[in-house]
Motif scaffolding. Structure first.
Motif, PDB file in Angstrom:
ATOM      1  N   TRP A  35       0.894  -1.154  -0.013  1.00 37.83           N
ATOM      2  CA  TRP A  35      -0.063  -0.039  -0.052  1.00 37.83           C
ATOM      3  C   TRP A  35       1.005   1.352  -0.065  1.00 37.83           C
ATOM      4  O   TRP A  35       0.589   2.146  -0.545  1.00 37.83           O
ATOM      5  N   ARG A  36       2.031   0.902   0.778  1.00 40.75           N
ATOM      6  CA  ARG A  36       2.618   2.286   0.628  1.00 40.75           C
ATOM      7  C   ARG A  36       3.290   2.702  -0.708  1.00 40.75           C
ATOM      8  O   ARG A  36       3.258   4.122  -0.860  1.00 40.75           O
ATOM      9  N   ILE A  37       3.564   1.815  -1.481  1.00 44.23           N
ATOM     10  CA  ILE A  37       3.954   2.167  -2.851  1.00 44.23           C
ATOM     11  C   ILE A  37       2.737   2.446  -3.799  1.00 44.23           C
ATOM     12  O   ILE A  37       2.726   3.354  -4.580  1.00 44.23           O
ATOM     13  N   ARG A  38       1.652   1.852  -3.520  1.00 41.61           N
ATOM     14  CA  ARG A  38       0.556   1.940  -4.334  1.00 41.61           C
ATOM     15  C   ARG A  38      -0.051   3.708  -4.029  1.00 41.61           C
ATOM     16  O   ARG A  38      -0.452   4.311  -4.932  1.00 41.61           O
ATOM     17  N   PHE A  39      -0.091   4.120  -2.844  1.00 46.27           N
ATOM     18  CA  PHE A  39      -0.229   5.609  -2.539  1.00 46.27           C
ATOM     19  C   PHE A  39       0.813   6.347  -3.208  1.00 46.27           C
ATOM     20  O   PHE A  39       0.258   7.172  -3.901  1.00 46.27           O
ATOM     21  N   ILE A  40       1.997   6.066  -3.419  1.00 49.16           N
ATOM     22  CA  ILE A  40       2.837   7.106  -4.221  1.00 49.16           C
ATOM     23  C   ILE A  40       2.560   6.985  -5.753  1.00 49.16           C
ATOM     24  O   ILE A  40       2.518   8.098  -6.232  1.00 49.16           O
ATOM     25  N   LEU A  41       2.259   5.810  -6.289  1.00 49.32           N
ATOM     26  CA  LEU A  41       2.081   5.712  -7.580  1.00 49.32           C
ATOM     27  C   LEU A  41       0.718   6.551  -7.773  1.00 49.32           C
ATOM     28  O   LEU A  41       0.331   7.454  -8.803  1.00 49.32           O
ATOM     29  N   ASN A  42      -0.412   6.357  -7.071  1.00 49.82           N
ATOM     30  CA  ASN A  42      -1.632   7.188  -7.273  1.00 49.82           C
ATOM     31  C   ASN A  42      -1.430   8.676  -7.151  1.00 49.82           C
ATOM     32  O   ASN A  42      -1.796   9.565  -7.828  1.00 49.82           O
ATOM     33  N   TYR A  43      -0.654   9.115  -6.073  1.00 52.34           N
ATOM     34  CA  TYR A  43      -0.532  10.356  -5.623  1.00 52.34           C
ATOM     35  C   TYR A  43       0.296  11.032  -6.956  1.00 52.34           C
ATOM     36  O   TYR A  43      -0.034  12.323  -7.206  1.00 52.34           O
ATOM     37  N   LYS A  44       1.421  10.457  -7.486  1.00 49.86           N
ATOM     38  CA  LYS A  44       2.125  11.035  -8.431  1.00 49.86           C
ATOM     39  C   LYS A  44       1.331  10.892 -10.004  1.00 49.86           C
ATOM     40  O   LYS A  44       1.655  11.381 -10.976  1.00 49.86           O
ATOM     41  N   ARG A  45       0.184  10.296 -10.073  1.00 50.04           N
ATOM     42  CA  ARG A  45      -0.758  10.072 -11.222  1.00 50.04           C
ATOM     43  C   ARG A  45       0.167   9.338 -12.252  1.00 50.04           C
ATOM     44  O   ARG A  45       0.146   9.667 -13.321  1.00 50.04           O
ATOM     45  N   LEU A  46       0.793   8.229 -11.867  1.00 49.09           N
ATOM     46  CA  LEU A  46       1.684   7.335 -12.769  1.00 49.09           C
ATOM     47  C   LEU A  46       0.866   6.200 -13.106  1.00 49.09           C
ATOM     48  O   LEU A  46      -0.043   5.700 -12.574  1.00 49.09           O
ATOM     49  N   ARG A  47       0.909   5.928 -14.524  1.00 47.92           N
ATOM     50  CA  ARG A  47       0.221   4.803 -15.095  1.00 47.92           C
ATOM     51  C   ARG A  47       0.726   3.335 -14.491  1.00 47.92           C
ATOM     52  O   ARG A  47       1.928   3.207 -14.815  1.00 47.92           O
ATOM     53  N   TYR A  48       0.086   2.402 -14.208  1.00 42.91           N
ATOM     54  CA  TYR A  48       0.388   1.454 -13.608  1.00 42.91           C
ATOM     55  C   TYR A  48      -0.559   0.333 -13.459  1.00 42.91           C
ATOM     56  O   TYR A  48      -1.809   0.558 -13.672  1.00 42.91           O
ATOM     57  N   ARG A  49      -0.336  -1.064 -13.228  1.00 41.02           N
ATOM     58  CA  ARG A  49      -1.283  -1.901 -13.199  1.00 41.02           C
ATOM     59  C   ARG A  49      -0.608  -3.153 -12.096  1.00 41.02           C
ATOM     60  O   ARG A  49       0.456  -3.044 -11.907  1.00 41.02           O
ATOM     61  N   THR A  50      -1.700  -3.660 -11.444  1.00 41.83           N
ATOM     62  CA  THR A  50      -1.273  -4.754 -10.410  1.00 41.83           C
ATOM     63  C   THR A  50      -1.176  -6.005 -10.987  1.00 41.83           C
ATOM     64  O   THR A  50      -2.079  -6.335 -11.665  1.00 41.83           O
ATOM     65  N   GLN A  51      -0.097  -6.752 -10.547  1.00 43.15           N
ATOM     66  CA  GLN A  51       0.277  -8.156 -10.903  1.00 43.15           C
ATOM     67  C   GLN A  51       0.028  -8.847  -9.593  1.00 43.15           C
ATOM     68  O   GLN A  51       0.810  -8.570  -8.510  1.00 43.15           O
ATOM     69  N   TRP A  52      -1.274  -9.528  -9.563  1.00 43.74           N
ATOM     70  CA  TRP A  52      -1.341 -10.405  -8.358  1.00 43.74           C
ATOM     71  C   TRP A  52      -0.741 -11.745  -8.362  1.00 43.74           C
ATOM     72  O   TRP A  52      -0.724 -12.544  -9.126  1.00 43.74           O
ATOM     73  N   VAL A  53      -0.172 -12.010  -7.132  1.00 42.53           N
ATOM     74  CA  VAL A  53       1.004 -13.246  -7.114  1.00 42.53           C
ATOM     75  C   VAL A  53       0.409 -13.922  -5.746  1.00 42.53           C
ATOM     76  O   VAL A  53       0.252 -13.190  -4.610  1.00 42.53           O
ATOM     77  N   GLU A  54       0.032 -15.359  -5.787  1.00 39.08           N
ATOM     78  CA  GLU A  54      -0.580 -16.010  -4.795  1.00 39.08           C
ATOM     79  C   GLU A  54       0.903 -15.886  -3.707  1.00 39.08           C
ATOM     80  O   GLU A  54       1.876 -16.161  -4.107  1.00 39.08           O
ATOM     81  N   PHE A  55       0.602 -15.962  -2.402  1.00 38.67           N
ATOM     82  CA  PHE A  55       1.503 -15.788  -1.245  1.00 38.67           C
ATOM     83  C   PHE A  55       2.625 -16.932  -1.410  1.00 38.67           C
ATOM     84  O   PHE A  55       4.026 -16.642  -1.516  1.00 38.67           O
ATOM     85  N   GLN A  56       2.135 -18.295  -1.754  1.00 35.41           N
ATOM     86  CA  GLN A  56       2.966 -19.251  -2.096  1.00 35.41           C
ATOM     87  C   GLN A  56       3.984 -19.382  -3.076  1.00 35.41           C
ATOM     88  O   GLN A  56       5.009 -20.120  -3.231  1.00 35.41           O
ATOM     89  N   ASN A  57       3.545 -18.400  -4.055  1.00 33.79           N
ATOM     90  CA  ASN A  57       4.242 -18.250  -5.272  1.00 33.79           C
ATOM     91  C   ASN A  57       5.227 -17.035  -5.291  1.00 33.79           C
ATOM     92  O   ASN A  57       5.912 -16.916  -6.526  1.00 33.79           O
ATOM     93  N   ILE A  58       5.241 -16.219  -4.283  1.00 32.84           N
ATOM     94  CA  ILE A  58       6.058 -15.028  -4.375  1.00 32.84           C
ATOM     95  C   ILE A  58       7.458 -15.212  -4.716  1.00 32.84           C
ATOM     96  O   ILE A  58       8.070 -14.657  -5.829  1.00 32.84           O
ATOM     97  N   GLU A  59       8.170 -16.200  -4.030  1.00 31.34           N
ATOM     98  CA  GLU A  59       9.681 -16.116  -4.233  1.00 31.34           C
ATOM     99  C   GLU A  59       9.950 -16.795  -5.560  1.00 31.34           C
ATOM    100  O   GLU A  59      10.873 -16.166  -6.196  1.00 31.34           O
ATOM    101  N   ALA A  60       9.222 -17.727  -6.207  1.00 30.89           N
ATOM    102  CA  ALA A  60       9.477 -18.476  -7.171  1.00 30.89           C
ATOM    103  C   ALA A  60       9.152 -17.302  -8.525  1.00 30.89           C
ATOM    104  O   ALA A  60       9.874 -17.350  -9.539  1.00 30.89           O
ATOM    105  N   THR A  61       7.999 -16.499  -8.222  1.00 34.25           N
ATOM    106  CA  THR A  61       7.535 -15.621  -9.264  1.00 34.25           C
ATOM    107  C   THR A  61       8.830 -14.553  -9.336  1.00 34.25           C
ATOM    108  O   THR A  61       9.072 -13.968 -10.331  1.00 34.25           O
ATOM    109  N   LEU A  62       9.358 -14.070  -8.232  1.00 31.60           N
ATOM    110  CA  LEU A  62      10.083 -12.866  -8.130  1.00 31.60           C
ATOM    111  C   LEU A  62      11.439 -13.378  -8.713  1.00 31.60           C
ATOM    112  O   LEU A  62      12.174 -12.686  -9.421  1.00 31.60           O
TER     113      LEU A  62
END
Length: 259
Positions: A35-62
């Protein structure tokens, strides 16, 4: 709470910043560091999208996208956590891949300076404030919020979360009330500090009148409580310190979009 938008689908052929997040049991994002980063992106009006990653897949995905670890264990093993930001907009052939919310905040402020979240001369003091929020202020919340966050994950994501975090929520009763008392002590102390801004500010924002990075870091914790403990936690917090925390949340409301 947040407003989910699909209006940016028209940007599908245009490179946009990607924010990696992990879903909970509801459509509302919950992870405070993300959320800390999403706030900044929204505040700065930057174009972005969220990529959802299941918790158990975080390390493998990253690892698969060659994201840098967010930190390193004492034994030297890398730690992979969210948020991760991938920014292909400046150089599509070599996108920037960033980890650790503090590093990401610094990057976004440096390369997208419009609508700064660090007003001139405030970067070091705000960084210290955010360190306090993360390392001291939020610590008493962990025994309460980490188990609740585990229970708030989709069922398929819960087993690995339990293996790496506290697994049993505090039961109702004296132990739980003592935990919330420790939380309230931190809120009371921070409120007494922010009261000093009442002389030349609104007494809500860390820097006086306008929201900044420090406020986003604090409001991210408030949203964590609201999303994962709406009845037992947020019902308490919103009434503390004369309603100060609901006023801060309202100050940040315009930057709660989820794309």
């Amino acid at each position: 709470m947040s407003r989910h938008h699909s209006s940016r689908s028209s940007y599908s052929t245009t490179p946009v910043i990607i924010l990696y997040d992990t879903p909970g049991h509801s459509p509302q994002p919950w992870a405070p560091n993300v959320w800390r980063i999403r706030f900044i992106l929204n505040y700065k009006r930057l174009r972005y999208r969220t990529q959802w990653v299941e918790f158990q897949n975080i390390e493998a995905t990253l690892r698969s996208i060659k994201a840098p670890p967010s930190s390193v264990h004492s034994d030297g093993r890398p730690v992979y956590t969210l948020p991760i930001v991938v920014d292909p907009t400046r150089n599509p052939s070599r996108p920037e891949i960033l980890s650790n919310p503090s590093n990401i905040a610094e990057y976004l402020e440096t390369y997208y300076p419009a609508r700064p979240v660090f007003p001139e001369g405030s970067r070091s003091l705000q960084s210290l404030f955010v360190h306090y929020i993360q390392e001291i202020f939020a610590k008493p919340l962990l025994p309460i919020m980490v188990p609740l966050s585990a229970h708030g994950l989709p069922e398929r994501s819960q087993p690995p979360f339990y293996h790496s975090h506290i697994s049993n929520p505090l039961p109702p009763g004296p132990q739980r009330e003592l935990a919330w008392l420790s939380v309230k002590e931190q809120f009371d102390f921070l409120s007494s500090i922010l009261d000093k801004n009442s002389l030349d500010g609104d007494g809500v924002c860390a820097m006086g009148h306008s929201v900044t990075y420090a406020d986003f870091a604090l409001c991210s914790v408030l949203l964590w409580i609201e999303n994962m403990a709406p009845h037992d936690g947020w019902a308490r917090v919103r009434e503390w310190n004369g309603g100060r925390w609901i006023r801060l949340r309202d100050k940040c409301r315009d930057y709660m979009d989820v794309f």
